[in-house]
Design a protein around this motif. Sequence first.
Motif, mmCIF file in Angstrom:
data_model
loop_
_atom_site.group_PDB
_atom_site.id
_atom_site.type_symbol
_atom_site.label_atom_id
_atom_site.label_comp_id
_atom_site.label_asym_id
_atom_site.label_seq_id
_atom_site.Cartn_x
_atom_site.Cartn_y
_atom_site.Cartn_z
ATOM 1 N N SER A 133 0.842 -1.196 0.000
ATOM 2 C CA SER A 133 0.000 0.000 0.000
ATOM 3 C C SER A 133 0.880 1.250 0.000
ATOM 4 O O SER A 133 2.065 1.196 0.311
ATOM 5 C CB SER A 133 -0.934 -0.009 1.212
ATOM 6 O OG SER A 133 -0.192 0.042 2.409
ATOM 7 N N GLU A 190 -4.171 3.792 2.136
ATOM 8 C CA GLU A 190 -4.232 2.339 1.960
ATOM 9 C C GLU A 190 -4.424 1.920 0.501
ATOM 10 O O GLU A 190 -4.758 0.767 0.217
ATOM 11 C CB GLU A 190 -5.356 1.774 2.831
ATOM 12 C CG GLU A 190 -5.046 1.921 4.310
ATOM 13 C CD GLU A 190 -6.246 1.625 5.187
ATOM 14 O OE1 GLU A 190 -7.284 2.319 5.037
ATOM 15 O OE2 GLU A 190 -6.160 0.708 6.014
ATOM 16 N N THR A 209 -6.553 5.405 -6.262
ATOM 17 C CA THR A 209 -6.520 6.688 -5.539
ATOM 18 C C THR A 209 -7.664 6.743 -4.531
ATOM 19 O O THR A 209 -8.639 6.004 -4.644
ATOM 20 C CB THR A 209 -6.666 7.898 -6.497
ATOM 21 O OG1 THR A 209 -7.933 7.829 -7.155
ATOM 22 C CG2 THR A 209 -5.554 7.950 -7.519
ATOM 23 N N CYS A 210 -7.505 7.612 -3.549
ATOM 24 C CA CYS A 210 -8.547 7.802 -2.533
ATOM 25 C C CYS A 210 -8.557 9.275 -2.137
ATOM 26 O O CYS A 210 -7.838 10.087 -2.725
ATOM 27 C CB CYS A 210 -8.278 6.916 -1.322
ATOM 28 S SG CYS A 210 -6.841 7.449 -0.373
ATOM 29 N N GLN A 266 -8.173 15.516 -1.056
ATOM 30 C CA GLN A 266 -9.496 16.124 -0.843
ATOM 31 C C GLN A 266 -9.422 16.922 0.468
ATOM 32 O O GLN A 266 -8.680 16.544 1.387
ATOM 33 C CB GLN A 266 -10.570 15.038 -0.761
ATOM 34 C CG GLN A 266 -10.632 14.116 -1.980
ATOM 35 C CD GLN A 266 -10.963 14.849 -3.274
ATOM 36 O OE1 GLN A 266 -11.749 15.792 -3.282
ATOM 37 N NE2 GLN A 266 -10.336 14.435 -4.374
ATOM 38 N N VAL A 303 -3.635 -3.217 1.926
ATOM 39 C CA VAL A 303 -4.322 -2.472 0.872
ATOM 40 C C VAL A 303 -5.828 -2.470 1.140
ATOM 41 O O VAL A 303 -6.420 -3.514 1.409
ATOM 42 C CB VAL A 303 -4.051 -3.111 -0.517
ATOM 43 C CG1 VAL A 303 -4.879 -2.412 -1.600
ATOM 44 C CG2 VAL A 303 -2.569 -3.041 -0.859
ATOM 45 N N LYS A 304 -6.407 -1.284 1.113
ATOM 46 C CA LYS A 304 -7.854 -1.166 1.255
ATOM 47 C C LYS A 304 -8.308 -0.099 0.271
ATOM 48 O O LYS A 304 -8.194 1.102 0.546
ATOM 49 C CB LYS A 304 -8.186 -0.770 2.701
ATOM 50 C CG LYS A 304 -9.580 -1.172 3.128
ATOM 51 C CD LYS A 304 -9.762 -0.881 4.601
ATOM 52 C CE LYS A 304 -11.131 -0.270 4.840
ATOM 53 N NZ LYS A 304 -11.193 0.353 6.170
ATOM 54 N N ALA A 339 -10.302 2.547 -2.090
ATOM 55 C CA ALA A 339 -11.426 3.455 -1.837
ATOM 56 C C ALA A 339 -12.677 2.868 -2.490
ATOM 57 O O ALA A 339 -12.587 2.101 -3.449
ATOM 58 C CB ALA A 339 -11.106 4.827 -2.420
ATOM 59 N N THR A 386 -16.651 6.852 -3.532
ATOM 60 C CA THR A 386 -15.598 7.864 -3.333
ATOM 61 C C THR A 386 -14.986 8.241 -4.671
ATOM 62 O O THR A 386 -14.810 9.421 -4.988
ATOM 63 C CB THR A 386 -14.497 7.318 -2.399
ATOM 64 O OG1 THR A 386 -15.081 6.927 -1.174
ATOM 65 C CG2 THR A 386 -13.418 8.362 -2.139
ATOM 66 N N PHE A 387 -14.666 7.213 -5.470
ATOM 67 C CA PHE A 387 -14.042 7.454 -6.771
ATOM 68 C C PHE A 387 -14.955 8.322 -7.644
ATOM 69 O O PHE A 387 -14.519 9.329 -8.205
ATOM 70 C CB PHE A 387 -13.744 6.109 -7.468
ATOM 71 C CG PHE A 387 -13.102 6.249 -8.806
ATOM 72 C CD1 PHE A 387 -11.733 6.472 -8.906
ATOM 73 C CD2 PHE A 387 -13.857 6.197 -9.974
ATOM 74 C CE1 PHE A 387 -11.131 6.628 -10.146
ATOM 75 C CE2 PHE A 387 -13.262 6.348 -11.213
ATOM 76 C CZ PHE A 387 -11.897 6.561 -11.299
ATOM 77 N N MET A 444 -15.086 11.870 -6.442
ATOM 78 C CA MET A 444 -13.857 12.632 -6.732
ATOM 79 C C MET A 444 -13.851 13.082 -8.194
ATOM 80 O O MET A 444 -13.438 14.199 -8.507
ATOM 81 C CB MET A 444 -12.604 11.787 -6.421
ATOM 82 C CG MET A 444 -12.420 11.516 -4.927
ATOM 83 S SD MET A 444 -10.804 10.833 -4.482
ATOM 84 C CE MET A 444 -10.703 9.368 -5.477
#
Lengths: 485, 96
Positions: free
Chosen positions: A21, A26, A39-40, A46, B65-66, B68, B72-73, B76
């Motif tokens: 990650s 993450e 992406t997050c 943001q 790894v988590k 989004a 959320t994507f 954005m």
Amino acid sequence: MTITYETVIGLEVHAQINTKSKVFCECSTEFGAEPNANTCHICTAQPGALPILNKAAVEAVVRTGLALNFTINSVCMFSRKQYFYPDISKNYQITQFEPPLCSKGRLDIISDGKTKNINITRIHLEEDAGKLVHDIGACKLDYSLVDLNRAGIGLMEIVSEPEMNSPEEAYQYLSELKNALEYLGTCECSMEEGRLRCDANVSIRPAGQKEFGTRVEIKNMNSLSGVREAITYEVERQKEILNSGGTLVQETRLWDTEERVTKSMRSKESAADYRYFPEPDLAPFNLSQNFIDDIAKTLPELPQAKKLRFITDLGLSDYDAQVLTASKPVSDFYETALSGTGIQADKVAKPVANWVTTELLGKLNAAGLEIQASPVAPENLGKLVGLVVNGTISGKIAKGVFEEMFTSGKCPEVIIKEKGLVQISDEGAIAELCKQAIESMPKAVEQYKAGKTAAIGAIVGAVMKLSKGQANPQAVNKILADLLK
Amino acid sequence: MTGEELKKLGILAKIEIKDAEVESYLKKLNSEIAIANAISELDTNGINPTTHVSELRNVWRDDIVKPASKETFDEMMKVAPETEGTFYKVEKILEA
């Protein structure tokens, strides 16, 4: 009178840290995903998003630092480096200023046959920026596209002292560094995928002068040989300018991989000022000695130590040891093959080394394959060498078996069984073949008996032919000598 | 602060400063700087830097790894001024 110049080179290496990650969120670090798929809210900045540090990234930097003889600064923190560019959506990069996680390390290189110590100033932990797309294929866009998949991947920035004096030394340093990172497993080091990137600071000065000349930074060198070539070009360019009475400007130049020249990078403004300040969103470090010691305990054997062990414990030549430790995949292959022989390592080290360096690497090279993609598994190559050493098959037959292994990927025992290639060591059977050969070659026998001992070679050849190459050559020699007494 | 320094600051902050504005900006900024200068006259020898008010150290997470969420994507992409495919679209950066 022509002036002799001395070249001064320092390298700045950015190595993507091999974590699953990103460093502050993450999201996955996987290469080649759809634009912005990884992406997050954090890596796209943001409003209100807060970074959360990946422990594995810190461990990787400390691990690299310990391996390269650095002092670990257990008390340090992150800083913000401010700049406006669409590849960094926060308008600042989270990085480290003073002190970095690691200070004052070193790496040995071989230059002109001698060991030269290159000091490394620092390694710090920071985040990667996103990627900008300016053209699609040959078509130049009149806008830019932003992909933030790479943004926020952990990076180690490894900065050397300006202590390299030729493009070759820079090449050696980068190769050794890449090799060490691969052994440590802290970076995947693919320069093509941009996981390992290198910028070079290059200047020249009249030999003997203490002050540095005007420094030029070269970017965009995306292969090891590209680094050597770009620096070679840049040194010549600087010499030409000085020799023709010109002056150099301090600037950043891009290596053009098509035209094989460095080109001045136009920058809109020269007023760079990153205004570093402590990153308030991340807690500072106060690493315990236990934390550092635990990482030190897991350090693997590094290439230079491995090379030395191959020479002293296994009795390999300097050359073989060098070839076999020049990359981790090769040394992994060799060591797995060695244990695959089922024979005490120092007894088979040399033959296994020969098979790997000449037969295997040669064939892989011809087929354009990396050793990781070798059709011959290391265990199987080990078994094959084991069968030669214990006398089950001859070296000559082994070569044929190896060819077959390379094509089919089968294990050697299966091929030997299928083709009935087991070496004949039964003395009765060999004696029978020897008698036949002696009868068919009266002339050679006569010569041998008259004292021309070399004539036995032709008779041995005849026996081997009769046995379809399967007779044990040592046994044939011995029995023939007895029969011809 | 001099007029030249002010211009440079403007470039760094991406703020256009017109010649007519220089004097009024300088007056305001210099009075702010005077306050900061008064503070920096204090003797801070032997006082630890307080870059962070909390006493927290070594705050980190495991390497897991988590991704989004799709929501959320999409959100954005929606709030971006301009997009093309799943790229964000911005003004041209490199001059041809």
